[in-house]
Design an enzyme around this catalytic site. Structure first.
Site, mmCIF file in Angstrom:
data_model
loop_
_atom_site.group_PDB
_atom_site.id
_atom_site.type_symbol
_atom_site.label_atom_id
_atom_site.label_comp_id
_atom_site.label_asym_id
_atom_site.label_seq_id
_atom_site.Cartn_x
_atom_site.Cartn_y
_atom_site.Cartn_z
ATOM 1 N N GLU A 198 0.798 -1.240 0.000
ATOM 2 C CA GLU A 198 0.000 0.000 0.000
ATOM 3 C C GLU A 198 0.825 1.281 0.000
ATOM 4 O O GLU A 198 0.539 2.209 0.745
ATOM 5 C CB GLU A 198 -0.960 -0.009 1.214
ATOM 6 C CG GLU A 198 -1.892 -1.199 1.220
ATOM 7 C CD GLU A 198 -2.865 -1.222 2.393
ATOM 8 O OE1 GLU A 198 -2.701 -0.407 3.320
ATOM 9 O OE2 GLU A 198 -3.783 -2.058 2.373
ATOM 10 N N GLU B 127 -6.164 -10.620 -1.349
ATOM 11 C CA GLU B 127 -7.038 -10.400 -0.181
ATOM 12 C C GLU B 127 -8.483 -10.328 -0.636
ATOM 13 O O GLU B 127 -9.191 -9.362 -0.391
ATOM 14 C CB GLU B 127 -6.635 -9.105 0.546
ATOM 15 C CG GLU B 127 -5.185 -9.095 0.978
ATOM 16 C CD GLU B 127 -4.781 -7.822 1.725
ATOM 17 O OE1 GLU B 127 -5.665 -7.103 2.231
ATOM 18 O OE2 GLU B 127 -3.562 -7.562 1.797
#
Ligand code: XIL
Length: 589
Positions: free
Chosen positions: A173, A281
């Site tokens: 991220e 995810e």
């Protein structure tokens, strides 16, 4: 023994584990996604073993063993877990996870080495304990200190796990949500080391374990507002020879987005860079949608993943069942809170078929329960003589017919004479006739919309009424008038209706939302044999849902009428919009 043999042996064991548990009671063995997808990609799951989370490795063991070939620690390989204080490492739980995976022939994805989240402050404090990124002047010494800690963490962790962890989300991220920046400016790594932290991290990771596949992982990685910047970051890293091997697309998605087109285009964009792709995810939150809509969405994305399985090598779900999901009430996974498979699970079992057909092939299309609620028999689609069944119909108290099927019970063995038909879930009340039934037939019921392009009439705006039965998602019958008013369809022959669907304002191409006050609020489905005398068969009140989808109990009808008494929930607004009225049924003959 080769790896392949080992996997086969493990699978046999799994089957035994399953058949000794709840599944035996229902007379079927749950199919294994790990097996079904073994020629496409790994099927993974995030396992919670951190001290503050329930240990799904124990509580969800059956699902994990039956379904998965790849494990990720949901929290227990993050920096705050592994190295809470400088030089103090905590490997116990992740080691358990790794040995479990090895024992059962699974791989482990490492998540994550360098991230702004779940990373302790000590990484960023100078010798005096001051947070470096809060200082007015950051010295080269400060910067070197943070680099050396980042590198030491990577070295210690990757050395510890060695080849037992086959790939790592080296950096997580790092790309900004703000179009003005590529690098997330508020990240403590950027604020201390600078944008170079990414290169330094990947180079170090490659040096520590050249066998490990190194991933950059991010959320909204298929969203047009962000993916361009992720793509640019990766392009630049690769151009500089930085050892990045793959992109992790997190996949925290909804039923209504991102679009399949965006997902597909993103897969192509990243694949063109020569990167391997992991869906790292995956979870699809229900939002206001139904389990069936969630299932269809899972089916579509897995169908797409299969199409790109030359580049997609791992699809990991973020959690195991809905009782162990970080998305709380959004029930985003394939198994429900009781660890039972959801429609979404059945949908991905075979993406070429509807979920309920997959389910019926394993569980049977019809389930028979006795007065105590126990299942004592199931039947797959087909034709049976009652005398040949392994159970007695005399014990039936409840019959559950799977979606997409109809069960007929006949008075005579050759299926002439009287018959009783069941769809969906029916409580069986008449205690004495099933044992009189001599034959059973279980058939798929047509999934065709029988209202499609049939003659229609309406009390208002009749010339546009056909737009509600033309099969087009973007044409509507949209009268503005004082209610009540109606639209009727002539089915041209009698049918037994088992379902109706009404697509209202919010399904339109401009809104596409699940609920809205502009959707018709009160309306009635009516049927008629002669087009003159009407009977109410289903009443909808105080509706805000954009799609109304309801079952009917094999209602006989030649004409069907939508009778609207309140066109929206807003008193000031009388604009009804019906994009489509769909009817499902069997010819009555
Ligand atoms: C989440 C975990 O699921 C939660 O248990 C924890 O409280 C917060 O982190 N992106 C990531 C994951 O990369 O590490 C996050 O996991 C979810 C979002």
């Amino acid at each position: 023994m080769t790896k392949r043999n080992l996997a086969a042996v493990c699978f046999l064991v799994i089957v035994l584990v399953f058949s000794s548990s709840s599944v035996l009671a229902e007379n079927y063995v749950l199919p294994s996604l790990r097996e079904i997808y073994k020629d496409y990609f790994h099927i993974g799951g995030a396992i919670s073993v951190a001290s503050w989370a329930p240990k799904t490795l124990i509580s969800h063991r059956e699902i994990i063993l039956g379904q998965l070939s790849s494990l990720t620690a949901e929290n227990a390989m993050k920096p705050d877990y592994l190295q809470p204080r400088e030089g103090v490492f905590n490997f116990r739980e992740p080691d358990n996870l790794v040995s479990f995976a090895k024992e059962h022939g699974m791989v482990v994805r490492g998540h994550t080495l360098v991230w702004h989240g779940q990373t302790p402050d000590w990484f960023f404090r100078d010798k005096n304990g001051q947070l470096i990124y809060e200082k007015d002047q950051i010295t080269d010494e400060d910067r070197q200190l943070v680099i050396s800690r980042m590198e030491a963490h990577i070295e210690a962790v990757m050395t510890h796990f060695g080849d037992d962890v086959y790939c790592w989300d080296v950096v997580n991220e790092a790309v900004s949500d703000n179009a003005a920046y590529i690098h997330r400016p508020e990240s403590p790594w950027v604020r201390t080391i600078g944008e170079d932290f990414i290169k330094i991290a990947f180079r170090k990771a490659h040096e520590v374990n050249p066998n490990a596949k190194l991933f950059y992982n991010d959320y909204n990685a298929v969203a047009p507002y962000k993916r361009g910047r992720i793509h640019k970051l990766l392009t630049d890293l690769l151009a500089e020879g930085v050892p990045v091997h793959g992109i992790g697309i997190q996949g925290h998605w909804g039923v209504d987005g991102p679009s399949l087109a965006d997902i597909e285009q993103s897969i192509k964009m990243y694949a063109e860079l020569g990167l391997e792709i992991h869906i790292t995810e995956m979870d699809i939150g229900m939002g206001d949608f139904t389990e069936e809509e969630q299932a269809e969405r899972y089916r579509q994305v897995f169908e797409l993943f299969k199409k790109y399985s030359d580049v997609i090598t791992n699809v990991t779900l973020w959690g195991i069942a809905d009782d162990a999901s970080w998305r709380g009430d959004d029930d985003p996974l394939l198994f429900d809170r009781n660890h039972e498979p959801k429609p979404a699970f059945w949908a991905v079992v075979d993406t070429d078929k509807p979920w309920y057909v997959n389910k019926a092939e394993y569980t049977g299309a019809v389930i028979f329960k006795n007065a105590a609620g126990q299942i004592f028999g199931t039947l797959k689609p087909g034709e049976y003589k009652a005398a040949d069944l392994s159970f007695s119909l005399a014990d039936v108290a409840r019959i559950e017919v799977g979606t997409g099927y109809m069960m007929s019970l006949y008075e005579s063995e050759d299926r002439t004479g009287d018959a009783w038909h069941f769809v969906r879930t029916d409580l069986f009340d008449g205690a004495n006739w099933p044992d009189k039934a001599k034959a059973i037939a279980i058939r798929t019921i047509s999934a065709q919309n029988i209202a499609l392009n049939k003659p229609v009439e309406a009390s208002v705006l009749s010339e546009r009424a056909h737009r509600a039965v033309d099969g087009a998602a973007d044409t509507s019958w949209a009268p503005r008038a004082t209610p009540p008013y109606w639209l009727s369809v002539d089915l041209q022959e009698p049918y037994l209706l088992y379902r109706w669907v009404c697509k209202l304002h919010g399904t339109g191409p401009l809104s596409r939302i699940s609920h809205s006050p502009f959707n018709a609020a009160d309306f009635i489905l009516q049927v008629s044999e002669d087009g003159i005398n009407w009977t109410d068969v289903d009443v909808v009140e105080d509706n805000t849902a954009s799609t109304t989808e309801r079952d009917l109990d094999l209602i006989k009808a030649r004409y069907v009428r939508l009778f609207v008494t309140r066109p929206t929930s807003l008193e000031v607004n009388q604009n009804l919009v019906v994009y489509e009225l769909e009817l499902y049924g069997l010819p009555a003959e």
